[in-house]
Write a protein that holds these residues in place. Structure first.
Motif, PDB file in Angstrom:
ATOM      1  N   PRO A   1      72.262  -1.449 -50.767  1.00 56.95           N
ATOM      2  CA  PRO A   1      72.561  -0.025 -50.606  1.00 56.95           C
ATOM      3  C   PRO A   1      73.326   0.223 -49.305  1.00 56.95           C
ATOM      4  N   ALA A   2      74.164   1.240 -49.321  1.00 55.81           N
ATOM      5  CA  ALA A   2      75.013   1.543 -48.165  1.00 55.81           C
ATOM      6  C   ALA A   2      74.192   1.881 -46.923  1.00 55.81           C
ATOM      7  N   ASP A   3      73.014   2.452 -47.101  1.00 54.96           N
ATOM      8  CA  ASP A   3      72.202   2.850 -45.956  1.00 54.96           C
ATOM      9  C   ASP A   3      71.182   1.785 -45.547  1.00 54.96           C
ATOM     10  N   ALA A   4      71.295   0.582 -46.112  1.00 54.68           N
ATOM     11  CA  ALA A   4      70.361  -0.490 -45.776  1.00 54.68           C
ATOM     12  C   ALA A   4      70.625  -0.970 -44.351  1.00 54.68           C
ATOM     13  N   PRO A   5      69.555  -1.246 -43.597  1.00 53.53           N
ATOM     14  CA  PRO A   5      69.750  -1.724 -42.224  1.00 53.53           C
ATOM     15  C   PRO A   5      70.351  -3.136 -42.228  1.00 53.53           C
ATOM     16  N   LEU A   6      71.055  -3.466 -41.151  1.00 53.59           N
ATOM     17  CA  LEU A   6      71.661  -4.786 -41.040  1.00 53.59           C
ATOM     18  C   LEU A   6      70.600  -5.850 -40.816  1.00 53.59           C
ATOM     19  N   THR A   7      70.846  -7.023 -41.379  1.00 51.85           N
ATOM     20  CA  THR A   7      69.940  -8.141 -41.135  1.00 51.85           C
ATOM     21  C   THR A   7      70.223  -8.699 -39.755  1.00 51.85           C
ATOM     22  N   LEU A   8      69.358  -9.556 -39.286  1.00 51.74           N
ATOM     23  CA  LEU A   8      69.524 -10.167 -37.970  1.00 51.74           C
ATOM     24  C   LEU A   8      70.828 -10.963 -37.914  1.00 51.74           C
ATOM     25  N   ASP A   9      71.133 -11.698 -38.968  1.00 48.43           N
ATOM     26  CA  ASP A   9      72.368 -12.480 -39.037  1.00 48.43           C
ATOM     27  C   ASP A   9      73.596 -11.561 -39.018  1.00 48.43           C
ATOM     28  N   GLU A  10      73.525 -10.460 -39.763  1.00 42.35           N
ATOM     29  CA  GLU A  10      74.647  -9.512 -39.793  1.00 42.35           C
ATOM     30  C   GLU A  10      74.855  -8.868 -38.420  1.00 42.35           C
ATOM     31  N   ARG A  11      73.770  -8.552 -37.748  1.00 36.68           N
ATOM     32  CA  ARG A  11      73.881  -7.977 -36.409  1.00 36.68           C
ATOM     33  C   ARG A  11      74.526  -8.950 -35.432  1.00 36.68           C
ATOM     34  N   ALA A  12      74.143 -10.220 -35.540  1.00 33.80           N
ATOM     35  CA  ALA A  12      74.722 -11.240 -34.661  1.00 33.80           C
ATOM     36  C   ALA A  12      76.217 -11.399 -34.934  1.00 33.80           C
ATOM     37  N   ARG A  13      76.595 -11.415 -36.203  1.00 40.35           N
ATOM     38  CA  ARG A  13      78.010 -11.526 -36.563  1.00 40.35           C
ATOM     39  C   ARG A  13      78.797 -10.306 -36.086  1.00 40.35           C
ATOM     40  N   LEU A  14      78.207  -9.128 -36.206  1.00 43.13           N
ATOM     41  CA  LEU A  14      78.864  -7.902 -35.749  1.00 43.13           C
ATOM     42  C   LEU A  14      79.062  -7.929 -34.236  1.00 43.13           C
ATOM     43  N   LYS A  15      78.030  -8.350 -33.518  1.00 43.67           N
ATOM     44  CA  LYS A  15      78.127  -8.414 -32.059  1.00 43.67           C
ATOM     45  C   LYS A  15      79.220  -9.407 -31.650  1.00 43.67           C
ATOM     46  N   GLU A  16      79.283 -10.546 -32.300  1.00 43.67           N
ATOM     47  CA  GLU A  16      80.312 -11.548 -32.010  1.00 43.67           C
ATOM     48  C   GLU A  16      81.704 -11.005 -32.338  1.00 43.67           C
ATOM     49  N   ALA A  17      81.841 -10.300 -33.455  1.00 40.35           N
ATOM     50  CA  ALA A  17      83.134  -9.727 -33.837  1.00 40.35           C
ATOM     51  C   ALA A  17      83.579  -8.671 -32.820  1.00 40.35           C
ATOM     52  N   GLU A  18      82.645  -7.847 -32.363  1.00 42.45           N
ATOM     53  CA  GLU A  18      82.975  -6.828 -31.367  1.00 42.45           C
ATOM     54  C   GLU A  18      83.407  -7.476 -30.054  1.00 42.45           C
ATOM     55  N   ARG A  19      82.726  -8.562 -29.649  1.00 40.92           N
ATOM     56  CA  ARG A  19      83.103  -9.280 -28.436  1.00 40.92           C
ATOM     57  C   ARG A  19      84.511  -9.853 -28.576  1.00 40.92           C
ATOM     58  N   ARG A  20      84.804 -10.427 -29.745  1.00 42.53           N
ATOM     59  CA  ARG A  20      86.125 -11.015 -29.993  1.00 42.53           C
ATOM     60  C   ARG A  20      87.213  -9.937 -29.982  1.00 42.53           C
ATOM     61  N   VAL A  21      86.922  -8.772 -30.517  1.00 39.68           N
ATOM     62  CA  VAL A  21      87.891  -7.672 -30.511  1.00 39.68           C
ATOM     63  C   VAL A  21      88.194  -7.256 -29.079  1.00 39.68           C
ATOM     64  N   ARG A  22      87.164  -7.115 -28.254  1.00 38.87           N
ATOM     65  CA  ARG A  22      87.379  -6.753 -26.835  1.00 38.87           C
ATOM     66  C   ARG A  22      88.250  -7.795 -26.139  1.00 38.87           C
ATOM     67  N   GLU A  23      87.956  -9.068 -26.399  1.00 42.43           N
ATOM     68  CA  GLU A  23      88.720 -10.158 -25.806  1.00 42.43           C
ATOM     69  C   GLU A  23      90.189 -10.099 -26.242  1.00 42.43           C
TER      70      GLU A  23
END
Length: 96
Positions: free
Chosen positions: A54-76
């Motif tokens: 579902p669209a409103d489902a919370p992110l899993t721990l793995d998804e959160r880690a991937r998102l954080k890494e993607a955000e770091r890469r975007v800043r870089e």
């Protein structure tokens, strides 16, 4: 009433899995399985809709880690892009 399907649920699921895992297009996969491409495309869409969280489902721990890494890469990459723009502007100046 629609006639019964000539394909078993097991065949449909196997065809969908082949289509999703393959690097080939759905049309190519359908051709190999001797299916109409639109039939296989419909099965794939139904499968994805059934298995989509579902669209409103919370992110899993793995998804959160991937998102954080993607955000770091975007800043870089944004910092690198900014630096390259400044360097290009500096070297593009007319030396006269």
């Amino acid at each position: 009433m629609a006639p019964p399907s000539k394909y078993s649920p097991e065949f449909k699921e196997e065809a969908v899995q082949i289509a999703l895992r393959s690097s080939k297009t759905i049309s190519e996969t359908a051709r190999e399985l001797d299916l109409n491409p639109e039939t296989l495309r419909g099965w794939v869409k139904k499968h994805q809709k059934r298995n989509e969280p579902p669209a409103d489902a919370p992110l899993t721990l793995d998804e959160r880690a991937r998102l954080k890494e993607a955000e770091r890469r975007v800043r870089e990459l944004e910092m690198e892009n900014s630096f390259l723009k400044k360097a290009a502007a500096y070297f593009a100046k007319d030396p006269r």
